[in-house]
Design an enzyme around this catalytic site. Structure first.
Site, short mmCIF file in Angstrom:
data_model
loop_
_atom_site.label_atom_id
_atom_site.label_comp_id
_atom_site.label_asym_id
_atom_site.label_seq_id
_atom_site.Cartn_x
_atom_site.Cartn_y
_atom_site.Cartn_z
N ILE A 3 0.91 -1.20 -0.08
CA ILE A 3 0.05 0.11 -0.08
C ILE A 3 0.93 1.23 0.00
O ILE A 3 0.25 2.35 -0.12
CB ILE A 3 -1.04 0.16 1.17
CG1 ILE A 3 -0.39 0.08 2.65
CG2 ILE A 3 -2.07 -1.06 1.00
CD1 ILE A 3 -1.31 0.49 3.69
N TYR A 57 2.70 5.44 16.51
CA TYR A 57 1.80 4.70 15.85
C TYR A 57 0.35 5.72 15.85
O TYR A 57 -0.22 5.90 14.73
CB TYR A 57 1.44 3.48 16.50
CG TYR A 57 0.20 2.65 16.26
CD1 TYR A 57 0.29 2.01 15.14
CD2 TYR A 57 -0.84 2.46 17.28
CE1 TYR A 57 -1.06 1.45 14.85
CE2 TYR A 57 -2.13 1.74 16.89
CZ TYR A 57 -2.03 1.24 15.41
OH TYR A 57 -3.19 0.49 15.24
N1 LIG Z 1 -4.47 -5.17 16.87
C1 LIG Z 1 -4.99 -4.04 17.58
O1 LIG Z 1 -4.80 -4.36 18.98
C2 LIG Z 1 -5.88 -2.96 16.77
C3 LIG Z 1 -6.25 -1.99 18.06
C4 LIG Z 1 -7.04 -0.87 17.31
C5 LIG Z 1 -6.88 -0.65 15.89
N2 LIG Z 1 -6.37 -1.50 14.94
C6 LIG Z 1 -6.26 -1.30 13.68
O2 LIG Z 1 -7.15 -2.30 12.98
C7 LIG Z 1 -6.63 -2.72 11.88
C8 LIG Z 1 -6.24 -3.98 11.71
O3 LIG Z 1 -5.52 -4.39 12.46
P1 LIG Z 1 -4.78 -5.81 12.90
O4 LIG Z 1 -4.61 -6.23 14.00
O5 LIG Z 1 -5.81 -6.68 11.92
O6 LIG Z 1 -3.65 -5.74 11.93
P2 LIG Z 1 -2.39 -7.12 11.82
O7 LIG Z 1 -2.58 -8.40 12.14
O8 LIG Z 1 -1.12 -6.60 12.23
O9 LIG Z 1 -2.24 -7.12 10.00
C9 LIG Z 1 -1.72 -6.21 9.26
C10 LIG Z 1 -2.28 -6.28 7.94
O10 LIG Z 1 -1.58 -5.19 7.16
C11 LIG Z 1 -0.93 -5.62 6.08
N3 LIG Z 1 0.33 -4.92 5.71
C12 LIG Z 1 1.25 -4.35 6.50
N4 LIG Z 1 2.11 -3.60 5.81
C13 LIG Z 1 1.42 -3.56 4.49
C14 LIG Z 1 2.10 -2.80 3.48
N5 LIG Z 1 3.04 -2.10 3.24
N6 LIG Z 1 1.05 -3.10 2.29
C15 LIG Z 1 0.20 -3.89 2.22
N7 LIG Z 1 -0.39 -4.57 3.39
C16 LIG Z 1 0.41 -4.57 4.31
C17 LIG Z 1 -0.29 -7.36 6.51
O11 LIG Z 1 -0.06 -7.88 5.20
P3 LIG Z 1 0.83 -8.96 5.18
O12 LIG Z 1 0.73 -9.91 6.54
O13 LIG Z 1 0.74 -9.72 4.07
O14 LIG Z 1 2.43 -8.52 5.28
C18 LIG Z 1 -1.53 -7.79 7.31
O15 LIG Z 1 -2.48 -8.07 6.31
C19 LIG Z 1 -5.39 -1.68 11.67
O16 LIG Z 1 -5.85 -0.47 11.05
C20 LIG Z 1 -4.88 -1.39 12.86
O17 LIG Z 1 -4.59 -0.24 12.95
C21 LIG Z 1 -5.78 -2.69 15.61
#
Ligand SMILES: NC(=O)c1ccc[n+]([C@@H]2O[C@H](COP(=O)([O-])OP(=O)(O)OC[C@H]3O[C@@H](n4cnc5c(N)ncnc54)[C@H](OP(=O)(O)O)[C@@H]3O)[C@@H](O)[C@H]2O)c1
Length: 281
Positions: A35, A123
């Site tokens: 992205i 972040y």
């Molecule tokens: N985890 C939490 O506690 C939390 C809390 C609040 C909000 N959020 C938000 O919720 C959303 C989902 O979080 P999550 O925990 O599901 O995230 P996650 O498990 O860390 O997964 C991150 C995703 O982003 C992709 N990604 C990372 N860098 C990328 C790049 N340069 N280009 C394309 N794709 C990329 C990864 O792809 P690959 O695996 O294929 O590399 C993976 O699919 C995010 O916006 C996060 O900020 C999360």
């Protein structure tokens, strides 16, 4: 409805692929489209022709962001802007995920969608700036803020606690940070509903209820039938590179506006534990 999901290989992305039924869903990971690369994002959107795009892609290592500021902004802010511009060019609607870390965590009542952003970590800054860019580029976009995400098949707090509690007689867990845990499948179902209801603007989506990490850990261990003793500690005794919000409960009024109901986090935790048992076979 045709939907393209960025971040489909992540915790939320996998839940979205699992929960989203009856529509034409295409999930992309970083290997399919980085992205940070506007051209690659545009090409992916042109190829998949979505009516809705969900951006669940992010650099989510909160401590890692502190030492990799450039990467944090490139993925979380520029990446989100690239997806938003591609959505605009293709005439697609957009839901982009954001976080409780956009707030300073010094409040004592649930944050409203109108509460001022005041991030305290790299972040949080990268996600707050992303929210502003998204709203500038595509004012009809929907920004879904969530918190304390957990689910099967990814690194998350309950998984860490369960693994540690199986090996140790006691664990110290901070009792001075409060928030709302959110089970990824519940959030995924809420996102499907928000799409169907044409949501715009900022919407807060977490499981109902609030707790401290200590209270959450105690419930995890007890619901799993483990014997480890969970002891309360403070953030001062558990210093980490990125500052954590002390209080990050998000008000539910914005999701209620769209008729989205969420189970209490205790119920969500039980669903998680049974899904985890099934997953482990
Ligand atoms: N985890 C939490 O506690 C939390 C809390 C609040 C909000 N959020 C938000 O919720 C959303 C989902 O979080 P999550 O925990 O599901 O995230 P996650 O498990 O860390 O997964 C991150 C995703 O982003 C992709 N990604 C990372 N860098 C990328 C790049 N340069 N280009 C394309 N794709 C990329 C990864 O792809 P690959 O695996 O294929 O590399 C993976 O699919 C995010 O916006 C996060 O900020 C999360």
């Amino acid at each position: 409805m045709r939907v393209t999901i960025f971040g489909a290989t992540g915790l939320l992305g996998k839940a979205l692929l699992q929960e989203w039924k009856k529509d034409d869903i295409l999930g992309l990971g970083s290997k399919d489209a980085d992205i940070r690369d506007a051209g690659a994002v545009r090409a992916a959107v042109e190829r998949t022709q979505p009516e809705w795009i969900v951006n669940a892609a992010a650099y989510t290592d909160v401590d890692g962001c502190e030492s990799n500021r450039e990467l944090a902004f490139a993925v979380n802010c520029q990446g989100a802007a690239n997806i938003t511009a591609a959505a605009k060019a293709a005439g697609a609607r957009l839901i982009s995920l954001s976080t409780d870390y956009v707030f300073d965590g010094r409040g004592s009542a649930p944050y409203e969608t109108t509460s001022p952003r005041a991030p305290r970590s790299v972040y949080g800054h990268s996600k707050a700036q992303a929210e502003e860019r998204i709203a500038e580029i595509l004012p009809t976009a929907c920004i879904v803020r969530t918190s304390w995400l957990f689910g099967v098949g990814g690194k998350c707090f309950p998984d860490t606690i369960l693994k540690m509690a199986a090996k140790r007689p006691w664990l110290d867990v901070v009792d001075d940070q409060r928030g709302s845990p959110t089970h990824a499948p519940d959030l995924a179902r809420a996102i499907v509903q928000l799409c169907r209801r044409g949501a715009t603007g900022i919407v807060h989506v977490t499981n109902d209820g609030e707790c401290s990490w200590f209270e959450f850990a105690r419930e995890i261990v007890s619901a799993a039938g483990l014997n480890a003793c969970i002891r309360p500690t403070t953030s001062e005794k558990f210093v980490r590179p990125a500052e954590r919000p002390k209080y990050s409960v998000l008000s539910r009024s914005s999701r209620e506006h769209y008729g989205v109901a969420m189970p209490h986090w205790r119920e969500a935790l039980r669903d998680y534990l049974s899904a985890r048992r099934e997953w482990q076979g």
